[in-house]
Write a protein that holds these residues in place. Sequence first.
Motif, mmCIF file in Angstrom:
data_model
loop_
_atom_site.group_PDB
_atom_site.id
_atom_site.type_symbol
_atom_site.label_atom_id
_atom_site.label_comp_id
_atom_site.label_asym_id
_atom_site.label_seq_id
_atom_site.Cartn_x
_atom_site.Cartn_y
_atom_site.Cartn_z
ATOM 1 N N LEU A 193 0.825 -1.205 0.000
ATOM 2 C CA LEU A 193 0.000 0.000 0.000
ATOM 3 C C LEU A 193 0.860 1.256 0.000
ATOM 4 N N ALA A 194 1.975 1.220 0.732
ATOM 5 C CA ALA A 194 2.878 2.374 0.745
ATOM 6 C C ALA A 194 3.502 2.589 -0.628
ATOM 7 N N SER A 195 3.853 1.505 -1.314
ATOM 8 C CA SER A 195 4.415 1.636 -2.658
ATOM 9 C C SER A 195 3.423 2.288 -3.611
ATOM 10 N N ILE A 196 2.176 1.869 -3.525
ATOM 11 C CA ILE A 196 1.159 2.441 -4.414
ATOM 12 C C ILE A 196 0.937 3.912 -4.098
ATOM 13 N N ARG A 197 0.753 4.220 -2.828
ATOM 14 C CA ARG A 197 0.409 5.595 -2.457
ATOM 15 C C ARG A 197 1.591 6.544 -2.627
ATOM 16 N N ASN A 198 2.795 6.090 -2.292
ATOM 17 C CA ASN A 198 3.945 6.990 -2.300
ATOM 18 C C ASN A 198 4.650 7.060 -3.652
ATOM 19 N N VAL A 199 4.608 5.964 -4.405
ATOM 20 C CA VAL A 199 5.313 5.935 -5.686
ATOM 21 C C VAL A 199 4.336 6.108 -6.851
ATOM 22 N N LEU A 200 3.391 5.195 -6.994
ATOM 23 C CA LEU A 200 2.502 5.256 -8.152
ATOM 24 C C LEU A 200 1.596 6.472 -8.120
ATOM 25 N N PHE A 201 1.088 6.804 -6.940
ATOM 26 C CA PHE A 201 0.175 7.950 -6.857
ATOM 27 C C PHE A 201 0.893 9.292 -6.927
ATOM 28 N N SER A 202 2.211 9.268 -7.085
ATOM 29 C CA SER A 202 2.926 10.515 -7.371
ATOM 30 C C SER A 202 2.794 10.910 -8.844
ATOM 31 N N PHE A 203 2.296 9.984 -9.682
ATOM 32 C CA PHE A 203 2.083 10.280 -11.094
ATOM 33 C C PHE A 203 0.701 10.921 -11.274
ATOM 34 N N PRO A 204 0.513 11.701 -12.337
ATOM 35 C CA PRO A 204 -0.761 12.413 -12.528
ATOM 36 C C PRO A 204 -1.918 11.477 -12.830
ATOM 37 N N ASP A 205 -3.130 11.987 -12.619
ATOM 38 C CA ASP A 205 -4.333 11.167 -12.770
ATOM 39 C C ASP A 205 -4.491 10.586 -14.170
ATOM 40 N N ASP A 206 -4.020 11.299 -15.198
ATOM 41 C CA ASP A 206 -4.224 10.811 -16.563
ATOM 42 C C ASP A 206 -3.149 9.821 -17.006
ATOM 43 N N CYS A 207 -2.255 9.455 -16.115
ATOM 44 C CA CYS A 207 -1.195 8.506 -16.444
ATOM 45 C C CYS A 207 -1.789 7.118 -16.667
ATOM 46 N N VAL A 208 -1.508 6.512 -17.819
ATOM 47 C CA VAL A 208 -2.024 5.184 -18.154
ATOM 48 C C VAL A 208 -1.220 4.122 -17.415
ATOM 49 N N VAL A 209 -1.940 3.141 -16.867
ATOM 50 C CA VAL A 209 -1.336 2.052 -16.097
ATOM 51 C C VAL A 209 -1.639 0.729 -16.785
#
Length: 212
Positions: free
Chosen positions: A175-191
């Motif tokens: 959860l920390a990886s998602i919130r701190n790393v991935l969620f640092s990218f903008p909302d329109d970033c494709v995953v």
Amino acid sequence: MILDVSAVAPFSKNGFVLACPDTLEGVVVDPGDEVEDLLDSVRRRGITVKYILLTHAHLDHISGVGRAKAALDVPVGLHRADEFLYKAVVQQGIAFGFKVDPQPPLDFYLEDGGPWGFGRYAAWVHHTPGHSPGGVCLAVGRRDEDVRTLVVGDTLFAGGIGRTDLPGGDLPTLLASIRNVLFSFPDDCVVWPGHGEQTTIGRERHTNPFLT
């Protein structure tokens, strides 16, 4: 960017060919049981593959590494913290009831940073442990632009997150990886997850039931 994705039974795991449309240099990411589809894509498009990059070392993401390396003759990279899983791929297969061959030795370690370039594009590495100790996500895009596409392995899914009940998994770390790393990218970033459909950071930030 050229992005071809394939998945086959039994794991329906996404493998990727990413390439620069101008130079036709590219990378293969997570070749598993769908490796022949990925190699067909490489041949059909005339892509020169520079690296095989692995988001983590669970068996479904690495079972095709040997065939890919034999066909492409390029180096293989994985985060150092997942090397113990990579070396134990035969035992992983036994645990899941599958016969899996040993894979070739790693050529380099994927640590934070990079970039690992292919043509005018590159993949920047972000360590995202939790699903496995050495899980990474690849932020891929043009060197001269800020827009990135995320290839996230089994860290994050459309409406879900990676499992943490396998060796080395840890839910708070994930959860920390998602919130701190991935969620640092903008909302329109494709995953692009390791299984299932593509999504965006914004969709998961605002609707993923494990994260809201």
